[in-house]
Write an enzyme that holds these catalytic residues in place. Structure first.
Site, PDB file in Angstrom:
ATOM      1  N   ASN A 124     -12.477   0.311  -0.013  1.00  0.00           N
ATOM      2  CA  ASN A 124     -12.734  -0.238   1.462  1.00  0.00           C
ATOM      3  C   ASN A 124     -13.540   0.870   2.222  1.00  0.00           C
ATOM      4  O   ASN A 124     -13.125   1.236   3.246  1.00  0.00           O
ATOM      5  CB  ASN A 124     -11.676  -0.638   2.133  1.00  0.00           C
ATOM      6  CG  ASN A 124     -10.776  -1.798   1.457  1.00  0.00           C
ATOM      7  OD1 ASN A 124     -11.540  -2.806   1.196  1.00  0.00           O
ATOM      8  ND2 ASN A 124      -9.552  -1.570   1.092  1.00  0.00           N
ATOM      9  N   ARG A 129     -19.423   7.912   3.384  1.00  0.00           N
ATOM     10  CA  ARG A 129     -18.243   8.245   3.731  1.00  0.00           C
ATOM     11  C   ARG A 129     -17.305   8.854   2.586  1.00  0.00           C
ATOM     12  O   ARG A 129     -16.667   9.722   2.567  1.00  0.00           O
ATOM     13  CB  ARG A 129     -17.352   7.277   4.729  1.00  0.00           C
ATOM     14  CG  ARG A 129     -16.127   7.995   5.178  1.00  0.00           C
ATOM     15  CD  ARG A 129     -15.282   6.983   6.170  1.00  0.00           C
ATOM     16  NE  ARG A 129     -14.215   7.433   6.686  1.00  0.00           N
ATOM     17  CZ  ARG A 129     -13.121   7.628   6.093  1.00  0.00           C
ATOM     18  NH1 ARG A 129     -13.050   7.153   4.819  1.00  0.00           N
ATOM     19  NH2 ARG A 129     -11.983   8.288   6.745  1.00  0.00           N
ATOM     20  N   ARG A 178      -5.377   6.265   1.489  1.00  0.00           N
ATOM     21  CA  ARG A 178      -5.475   6.790   0.198  1.00  0.00           C
ATOM     22  C   ARG A 178      -4.929   8.069  -0.260  1.00  0.00           C
ATOM     23  O   ARG A 178      -4.911   8.531  -1.402  1.00  0.00           O
ATOM     24  CB  ARG A 178      -6.954   6.769   0.009  1.00  0.00           C
ATOM     25  CG  ARG A 178      -7.876   5.613   0.355  1.00  0.00           C
ATOM     26  CD  ARG A 178      -9.200   5.833   0.519  1.00  0.00           C
ATOM     27  NE  ARG A 178     -10.181   4.504   0.920  1.00  0.00           N
ATOM     28  CZ  ARG A 178     -10.312   4.419   2.558  1.00  0.00           C
ATOM     29  NH1 ARG A 178      -9.682   5.360   3.089  1.00  0.00           N
ATOM     30  NH2 ARG A 178     -10.751   3.430   2.955  1.00  0.00           N
ATOM     31  N   LYS A 233     -10.591  -3.704  -9.844  1.00  0.00           N
ATOM     32  CA  LYS A 233     -11.703  -3.334  -9.510  1.00  0.00           C
ATOM     33  C   LYS A 233     -11.821  -1.904  -9.976  1.00  0.00           C
ATOM     34  O   LYS A 233     -12.639  -1.323 -10.485  1.00  0.00           O
ATOM     35  CB  LYS A 233     -12.368  -3.666  -8.140  1.00  0.00           C
ATOM     36  CG  LYS A 233     -13.855  -3.465  -8.023  1.00  0.00           C
ATOM     37  CD  LYS A 233     -14.154  -1.989  -7.557  1.00  0.00           C
ATOM     38  CE  LYS A 233     -14.096  -1.938  -6.267  1.00  0.00           C
ATOM     39  NZ  LYS A 233     -14.863  -0.669  -5.788  1.00  0.00           N
ATOM     40  N   PRO A 250     -16.776  -4.290 -13.406  1.00  0.00           N
ATOM     41  CA  PRO A 250     -16.141  -4.224 -11.892  1.00  0.00           C
ATOM     42  C   PRO A 250     -16.900  -5.126 -11.061  1.00  0.00           C
ATOM     43  O   PRO A 250     -18.228  -5.296 -10.986  1.00  0.00           O
ATOM     44  CB  PRO A 250     -16.490  -2.680 -11.710  1.00  0.00           C
ATOM     45  CG  PRO A 250     -16.767  -2.142 -12.870  1.00  0.00           C
ATOM     46  CD  PRO A 250     -17.672  -2.923 -13.904  1.00  0.00           C
ATOM     47  N   ASP A 252     -16.994  -5.779  -7.307  1.00  0.00           N
ATOM     48  CA  ASP A 252     -16.797  -5.441  -5.871  1.00  0.00           C
ATOM     49  C   ASP A 252     -17.655  -6.675  -4.974  1.00  0.00           C
ATOM     50  O   ASP A 252     -18.181  -7.438  -5.589  1.00  0.00           O
ATOM     51  CB  ASP A 252     -17.494  -4.024  -5.669  1.00  0.00           C
ATOM     52  CG  ASP A 252     -18.678  -3.747  -5.801  1.00  0.00           C
ATOM     53  OD1 ASP A 252     -19.709  -4.879  -6.090  1.00  0.00           O
ATOM     54  OD2 ASP A 252     -19.264  -2.800  -5.442  1.00  0.00           O
TER      55      ASP A 252
END
Length: 301
Positions: A124, A129, A178, A233, A250, A252
């Site tokens: 997310n 970032r 996280r 994922k 994966p 996403d």
């Protein structure tokens, strides 16, 4: 500096801009600088023909011995991507078109621990970032990796270091939820590296990351999804980019979008996407995923 000629199916922009790694930055002259194996380096690729994918690769700040020991595998240079592209495109015009967007993609063989933490951070999150968070993590807790062109670089922090931290220690990095995932996973990885083998009834079989590339894909997937903060994922990303399990696919938001747009699969039906990839892309599912990921992002720029 080492220089290698006749490197085929290669493009630095394609490799470093397809979502598989976060510690490389493009310079004004087209080089990429970053850190791998605890050392800064700079990569430059000069195609023999403008817009081509065969040419001369230069890697600054490494030795020939380091190239043979690490970098040749890291850049997956011994893999015949021309043959892989031919197999994927042979009966799939959609894939053939996607491949044209990212002809020079290669799957980096990254260090498993760094890949694991990087993709926990990626959840997310957007790429700028993610990169900022990872660099801050390295600057605060990684060992000095040396100065290159006037800039100090830092290695990725070891699991033992992160396992001893608290959420407050990680607060300046602004990892949010996280932070807990990283600390708990670091503690588990340290314990499993010290005592590989069968865990207790609440755990999957203990696996040492030191031997990660030697285990099979299913065992790797089961272990990864037993770690704090690692879902399907993220696990598949780690299998693909940290274990060279090319069949891992994966899924996403970008892959859901491209599979819906180009293959007509409902955007919320990830089981059908995984099944389609397994049946049609097979052992090259992860490489196909990278072509599709890069292609849809180019289409939406």
């Amino acid at each position: 500096m080492i220089v290698k000629e006749k490197i085929k199916d290669f493009n630095l922009d394609h490799i470093f801009d397809c979502g598989q790694c976060f510690r490389w930055n493009r310079e004004a002259d087209g080089r990429y600088t970053g850190v791998a194996f605890g050392k800064p380096a700079a990569l430059k690729f000069e195609p023999y023909e403008e817009g081509g994918f065969e040419g001369k690769l230069s890697i600054d700040n490494i030795t020939e011995e380091e190239f043979q020991q690490y970098w040749q595998d890291y850049l997956d240079l011994q893999q015949d991507y021309g043959q892989i592209k031919a197999v994927l495109a042979e009966k799939d015009p959609v894939m053939a078109e996607a491949i044209k967007s990212g002809q020079g993609i290669r799957i980096l063989r990254q260090e498993p621990w760094e890949t694991l933490v990087s993709f926990i951070i990626s959840q997310n999150n957007n790429i700028p970032r993610i990169k900022k968070c990872i660099e801050a993590l390295c600057e605060l807790f990684g060992k000095p990796a040396g100065n290159y062109n006037g800039k100090e670089y830092f290695a990725f922090p070891e699991a033992q270091v992160l396992a001893e931290l608290s959420a407050e220690d990680l607060a300046p990095i602004r990892l949010g939820y996280r932070a807990k995932y990283i600390i708990e996973t670091a503690k588990r990885v340290v314990a499993d590296d010290r005592n590989p083998g069968q865990g207790d009834d609440s755990q999957k079989e203990r696996v040492s990351l030191k031997d990660f590339c030697q285990i099979d894909t299913l065992q790797g997937y089961e272990y990864l999804t037993s770690l704090c903060g690692v879902g399907p994922k993220v696990a598949n990303c780690i299998l693909l980019f940290g274990m060279a399990k090319y069949e891992s696919f994966p899924i996403d938001v970008w892959v859901r979008r491209v599979m819906n747009r180009l293959y007509g699969i409902d955007e919320n039906d990830m089981k059908s996407m995984a099944k389609y990839a397994d049946e049609n892309f097979g052992r090259y599912g992860g490489i196909a995923q990278q072509y599709l990921f890069y292609h849809i992002r180019q289409l939406e720029k």
